[in-house]
Design an enzyme around this catalytic site. Structure first.
Site, PDB file in Angstrom:
ATOM      1  N   THR A 156       0.880  -1.172   0.000  1.00  0.00           N
ATOM      2  CA  THR A 156       0.000   0.000   0.000  1.00  0.00           C
ATOM      3  C   THR A 156       0.916   1.221   0.000  1.00  0.00           C
ATOM      4  OG1 THR A 156      -0.132   0.149   2.424  1.00  0.00           O
ATOM      5  CG2 THR A 156      -1.806  -1.198   1.314  1.00  0.00           C
ATOM      6  N   HIS A 157       0.496   2.258  -0.711  1.00  0.00           N
ATOM      7  CA  HIS A 157       1.341   3.448  -0.873  1.00  0.00           C
ATOM      8  C   HIS A 157       2.704   3.104  -1.462  1.00  0.00           C
ATOM      9  CE1 HIS A 157      -1.590   5.572   1.670  1.00  0.00           C
ATOM     10  NE2 HIS A 157      -1.520   4.513   2.466  1.00  0.00           N
ATOM     11  N   SER A 278      18.012  -1.268 -26.645  1.00  0.00           N
ATOM     12  CA  SER A 278      18.446   0.113 -26.802  1.00  0.00           C
ATOM     13  C   SER A 278      19.395   0.213 -27.987  1.00  0.00           C
ATOM     14  CB  SER A 278      19.157   0.588 -25.531  1.00  0.00           C
ATOM     15  OG  SER A 278      19.866   1.790 -25.760  1.00  0.00           O
ATOM     16  N   LYS A 284      20.459  -3.378 -22.374  1.00  0.00           N
ATOM     17  CA  LYS A 284      19.070  -3.051 -22.044  1.00  0.00           C
ATOM     18  C   LYS A 284      18.072  -4.063 -22.621  1.00  0.00           C
ATOM     19  CE  LYS A 284      17.725   0.069 -20.191  1.00  0.00           C
ATOM     20  NZ  LYS A 284      17.429   1.399 -20.741  1.00  0.00           N
ATOM     21  N   ASN A 286      14.086  -3.589 -22.543  1.00  0.00           N
ATOM     22  CA  ASN A 286      13.063  -2.638 -22.110  1.00  0.00           C
ATOM     23  C   ASN A 286      11.659  -3.222 -22.241  1.00  0.00           C
ATOM     24  OD1 ASN A 286      15.041  -0.629 -21.702  1.00  0.00           O
ATOM     25  ND2 ASN A 286      14.998  -0.120 -23.882  1.00  0.00           N
ATOM     26  N   GLU A 291       4.917  -0.602 -21.504  1.00  0.00           N
ATOM     27  CA  GLU A 291       4.890   0.858 -21.516  1.00  0.00           C
ATOM     28  C   GLU A 291       3.877   1.379 -22.524  1.00  0.00           C
ATOM     29  OE1 GLU A 291       9.530   1.586 -20.114  1.00  0.00           O
ATOM     30  OE2 GLU A 291       8.971   1.842 -22.212  1.00  0.00           O
ATOM     31  N   TYR A 318     -31.697  14.480 -34.782  1.00  0.00           N
ATOM     32  CA  TYR A 318     -30.362  14.202 -35.297  1.00  0.00           C
ATOM     33  C   TYR A 318     -29.630  15.494 -35.636  1.00  0.00           C
ATOM     34  CZ  TYR A 318     -26.543  12.507 -38.183  1.00  0.00           C
ATOM     35  OH  TYR A 318     -25.288  12.255 -38.684  1.00  0.00           O
TER      36      TYR A 318
END
Length: 458
Positions: A156-157, A278, A284, A286, A291, A318
């Site tokens: 939580t948070h 990348s 990398k 990704n 995303e 209409y």
């Protein structure tokens, strides 16, 4: 004005600027299958009530079916001058079978025709989206077997809170997606009302049989007020909202998994097939798929806002403004379907990094709440127990150890009722087992839910 179905009272041709500005066939041509279905049903009804002969009906139906096949094959030529998909199909029909084709539009207007086609398209889209949601649910349920017994931190948070079974986590998404499916089903009932036959705005003097058309097209009911029939797009806005809610659920899932894939979390490995690299950093991998799911949700949210703004001040009946509704709905449906098609194999193919999770599962004092409720069961008031366990957590933090590593004297100093049995509820495994309530992460409760979901998704 020979190209225009409404040109009889006009003395000047349409300016080319207006013709290009007002055309919709460039995007509403995707309604062709629904337009053909609606027109075939309308023609059969006109024959049943005596407006068409059986021969005329057969000519129209055969012509419409062939035109639909040509459009599907990509050999049909659409003309911008005919404005929309509906007039392109009708004009082609008339050119092929003569004046008989000019009888097809009896007892209807483009206003109710467009609304009918749009409702049919949305109904088809609802069914496709529902099927994709079900596939994604199956992928999550399959993960409950792959990751059986694994425990992950619940947050939580975005702070560690309590331990949960990984299976419990996967089923949380099944619940969200099930509510989306329920919203789709509820929306479908309001979409599935036939407007055809209400004509422009006041109905028609032709003795049509709207129920016959509704039955043939599979509509559950008939729009009861001709003014309402073609003037409102609340059914489209409702569909757009449900798509938005689905997109928001997918975006939330994508965000969490993006975090889980980081080195900092190190909870999850995505299939290479759903990642990119990348152009400059060779190490990398990704999570671009995730995303983009997160990013594309913005399109769906924006489309809903556009539709709300479009319809907020339209008078009965209409108005041509409503031509602008379709691209927004088409785009939202396409976007959500694409995201769902990607999500299911990503969920199925991801690997939970159980060793990495287990190595750090004891960080964060995830068993503190269980220990507090152990005190409550011994008769200590909740607020008192909360304060006492908070102090014990502070003691453990200073010692840089787990609660389970504290000596018994520290527990007894916190409260006299604590004895050696306190260690029976400490540690994430015991904490998970200690939960009892329906809907909790208790292993027996989770097993029941897994069985329920297998049954639901057969």
């Amino acid at each position: 004005m020979s190209d225009k179905p409404w040109g009889g009272a006009f003395e000047q041709p349409t300016d080319q600027l207006l013709e290009q500005f007002s055309e919709s066939v460039s995007f509403d041509r995707r309604l062709y299958a629904q337009d053909v279905r609606g027109s075939v049903a309308h023609a059969r009804m006109l024959a049943a009530v005596g407006v068409l002969t059986d021969t005329e009906r057969d000519q129209i139906v055969d012509g419409l079916v062939k035109i639909g096949e040509e459009i599907a094959a990509g050999t049909f030529e659409f003309k911008t001058s005919l404005e929309d998909v509906h007039m392109n199909i009708e004009r082609a029909l008339t050119e092929r079978i003569g004046d008989v084709g000019r009888k097809l539009h009896t007892g209807r207007s483009r206003n109710d025709q467009v609304s009918t086609d749009f409702r049919l398209w949305i109904r088809d889209s609802i069914d496709r989206v529902d099927g994709l949601l079900k596939n994604l649910q199956r992928a999550f349920v399959h993960r409950t077997t792959l990751d059986e017994g694994a425990i992950v931190p619940g947050y939580t948070h975005l702070q560690r809170a309590q331990p949960v079974l990984a299976a419990h986590y996967w089923l949380a998404y099944c619940e969200k997606l099930q509510r989306d499916r329920q919203r789709l089903a509820d929306c479908r009932g309001r979409v599935n009302q036939l407007p055809l036959g209400t004509a422009a705005l006041a109905g028609t003097t032709i003795p049509i049989d709207r129920q016959m058309v509704a039955d043939e097209l599979g509509f559950e009911g008939i729009v009861a007020n001709s003014l309402d029939s073609s003037s409102d797009r609340d059914f489209a806005l409702e569909f757009a909202y449900v798509l938005t809610q689905i997109a928001l659920h997918l975006s939330s899932w994508a965000e969490e998994w993006i975090l889980w894939c980081t080195t900092e979390f190190n909870f999850l490995k995505l299939p290479d097939a759903f990642c990119t690299g990348s152009s400059i950093m060779p190490q990398k991998k990704n999570p671009d798929g995730l995303e983009l799911v997160r990013g594309k949700s913005a399109r769906v949210v924006g489309n809903l806002q556009s539709l709300i703004t479009l319809t907020k001040g339209l008078p009965l009946a209409y108005n041509r403004d409503l031509q602008e509704d379709k691209e927004r709905v088409f785009d939202s449906a396409d976007t959500v379907e694409a995201c769902l098609e990607l999500a299911a194999p990503m969920v199925a193919g991801a690997q939970l990094k159980r060793e990495s999770i287990a190595a750090g599962i004891d960080r964060g004092y995830l068993d503190a709440t269980t220990l507090m409720e152990y005190l409550i069961a011994a008769g200590v008031p909740q607020r008192t127990a909360h304060e006492l366990i908070g102090k014990l957590v502070g003691t453990a933090m200073k010692a840089d150890c787990r609660l389970a590593d504290l000596p018994l004297k520290d527990f007894q100093a916190a409260h006299e009722s604590l004895d050696e049995s306190v260690y029976d509820v400490l540690g994430v495994e015991r904490a998970v087992e200690a939960f009892k309530s329906f809907g909790s992460t208790n292993p027996d409760r989770v097993a029941e839910q897994v069985a329920t979901w297998h049954e639901k998704l057969k």
